[in-house]
Design a protein around this motif. Structure first.
Motif, PDB file in Angstrom:
ATOM      1  N   ALA A   5     -23.938  18.612 -27.307  1.00 32.59           N
ATOM      2  CA  ALA A   5     -24.234  17.544 -26.347  1.00 32.59           C
ATOM      3  C   ALA A   5     -25.133  18.089 -25.246  1.00 32.59           C
ATOM      4  O   ALA A   5     -25.142  19.273 -24.963  1.00 32.59           O
ATOM      5  N   LEU A   6     -25.886  17.186 -24.654  1.00 29.70           N
ATOM      6  CA  LEU A   6     -26.633  17.460 -23.427  1.00 29.70           C
ATOM      7  C   LEU A   6     -26.020  16.582 -22.348  1.00 29.70           C
ATOM      8  O   LEU A   6     -25.878  15.371 -22.523  1.00 29.70           O
ATOM      9  N   LEU A   7     -25.650  17.200 -21.236  1.00 28.24           N
ATOM     10  CA  LEU A   7     -24.960  16.483 -20.170  1.00 28.24           C
ATOM     11  C   LEU A   7     -25.690  16.655 -18.848  1.00 28.24           C
ATOM     12  O   LEU A   7     -26.386  17.641 -18.632  1.00 28.24           O
ATOM     13  N   ARG A   8     -25.507  15.704 -17.983  1.00 26.28           N
ATOM     14  CA  ARG A   8     -25.959  15.832 -16.599  1.00 26.28           C
ATOM     15  C   ARG A   8     -24.693  16.023 -15.779  1.00 26.28           C
ATOM     16  O   ARG A   8     -23.759  15.227 -15.871  1.00 26.28           O
ATOM     17  N   LEU A  22     -30.214  19.909 -17.355  1.00 19.19           N
ATOM     18  CA  LEU A  22     -29.277  19.436 -18.361  1.00 19.19           C
ATOM     19  C   LEU A  22     -28.320  20.565 -18.719  1.00 19.19           C
ATOM     20  O   LEU A  22     -28.725  21.723 -18.866  1.00 19.19           O
ATOM     21  N   LEU A  23     -27.071  20.252 -18.854  1.00 19.03           N
ATOM     22  CA  LEU A  23     -26.055  21.193 -19.281  1.00 19.03           C
ATOM     23  C   LEU A  23     -25.930  21.094 -20.799  1.00 19.03           C
ATOM     24  O   LEU A  23     -25.719  20.003 -21.334  1.00 19.03           O
ATOM     25  N   ARG A  24     -26.105  22.215 -21.480  1.00 17.66           N
ATOM     26  CA  ARG A  24     -25.947  22.232 -22.941  1.00 17.66           C
ATOM     27  C   ARG A  24     -24.514  22.605 -23.279  1.00 17.66           C
ATOM     28  O   ARG A  24     -23.956  23.533 -22.703  1.00 17.66           O
ATOM     29  N   LEU A  25     -23.931  21.877 -24.205  1.00 21.43           N
ATOM     30  CA  LEU A  25     -22.549  22.102 -24.605  1.00 21.43           C
ATOM     31  C   LEU A  25     -22.475  22.196 -26.124  1.00 21.43           C
ATOM     32  O   LEU A  25     -23.035  21.354 -26.827  1.00 21.43           O
ATOM     33  N   THR A  26     -21.813  23.224 -26.608  1.00 17.20           N
ATOM     34  CA  THR A  26     -21.560  23.381 -28.038  1.00 17.20           C
ATOM     35  C   THR A  26     -20.079  23.666 -28.227  1.00 17.20           C
ATOM     36  O   THR A  26     -19.514  24.506 -27.524  1.00 17.20           O
ATOM     37  N   ILE A  27     -19.463  22.944 -29.149  1.00 17.00           N
ATOM     38  CA  ILE A  27     -18.048  23.129 -29.447  1.00 17.00           C
ATOM     39  C   ILE A  27     -17.905  23.404 -30.937  1.00 17.00           C
ATOM     40  O   ILE A  27     -18.396  22.634 -31.764  1.00 17.00           O
ATOM     41  N   GLY A  28     -17.282  24.527 -31.282  1.00 18.46           N
ATOM     42  CA  GLY A  28     -17.002  24.869 -32.678  1.00 18.46           C
ATOM     43  C   GLY A  28     -15.627  24.349 -33.063  1.00 18.46           C
ATOM     44  O   GLY A  28     -14.663  24.488 -32.299  1.00 18.46           O
ATOM     45  N   HIS A  42     -18.966  26.674 -25.716  1.00 14.41           N
ATOM     46  CA  HIS A  42     -19.998  27.342 -24.925  1.00 14.41           C
ATOM     47  C   HIS A  42     -20.762  26.289 -24.146  1.00 14.41           C
ATOM     48  O   HIS A  42     -21.096  25.237 -24.669  1.00 14.41           O
ATOM     49  N   HIS A  43     -21.034  26.603 -22.880  1.00 18.44           N
ATOM     50  CA  HIS A  43     -21.858  25.706 -22.073  1.00 18.44           C
ATOM     51  C   HIS A  43     -22.799  26.553 -21.232  1.00 18.44           C
ATOM     52  O   HIS A  43     -22.461  27.673 -20.837  1.00 18.44           O
ATOM     53  N   SER A  44     -24.003  26.020 -21.004  1.00 16.18           N
ATOM     54  CA  SER A  44     -24.989  26.767 -20.222  1.00 16.18           C
ATOM     55  C   SER A  44     -26.076  25.820 -19.726  1.00 16.18           C
ATOM     56  O   SER A  44     -26.309  24.752 -20.286  1.00 16.18           O
ATOM     57  N   PHE A  45     -26.723  26.255 -18.658  1.00 13.33           N
ATOM     58  CA  PHE A  45     -27.915  25.601 -18.174  1.00 13.33           C
ATOM     59  C   PHE A  45     -29.115  26.420 -18.645  1.00 13.33           C
ATOM     60  O   PHE A  45     -29.018  27.647 -18.751  1.00 13.33           O
TER      61      PHE A  45
END
Length: 50
Positions: A5-8, A22-28, A42-45
């Motif tokens: 996902a891309l989040l604000r 945008l905050l990038r989010l990846t969930i395994g 994992h989340h990161s800008f």
């Protein structure tokens, strides 16, 4: 399986001043006993420094 996902994320005035952030989010995920379980997150800008 992975979900992405891309989040604000931030207060409205900050987001208005920085719409490119945008905050990038990846969930395994793995299926265990018939249920999906989060096994990694994992989340990161993005690095916006030149």
């Amino acid at each position: 399986m992975a979900a992405r996902a891309l989040l604000r994320c931030g207060k409205p005035d900050y987001l208005a001043a920085h719409p490119e952030l945008l905050l990038r989010l990846t969930i395994g995920l793995r299926k265990r006993d018939g249920r999906w379980v989060v096994t990694h997150e994992h989340h990161s800008f993005a690095d916006t420094n030149p």
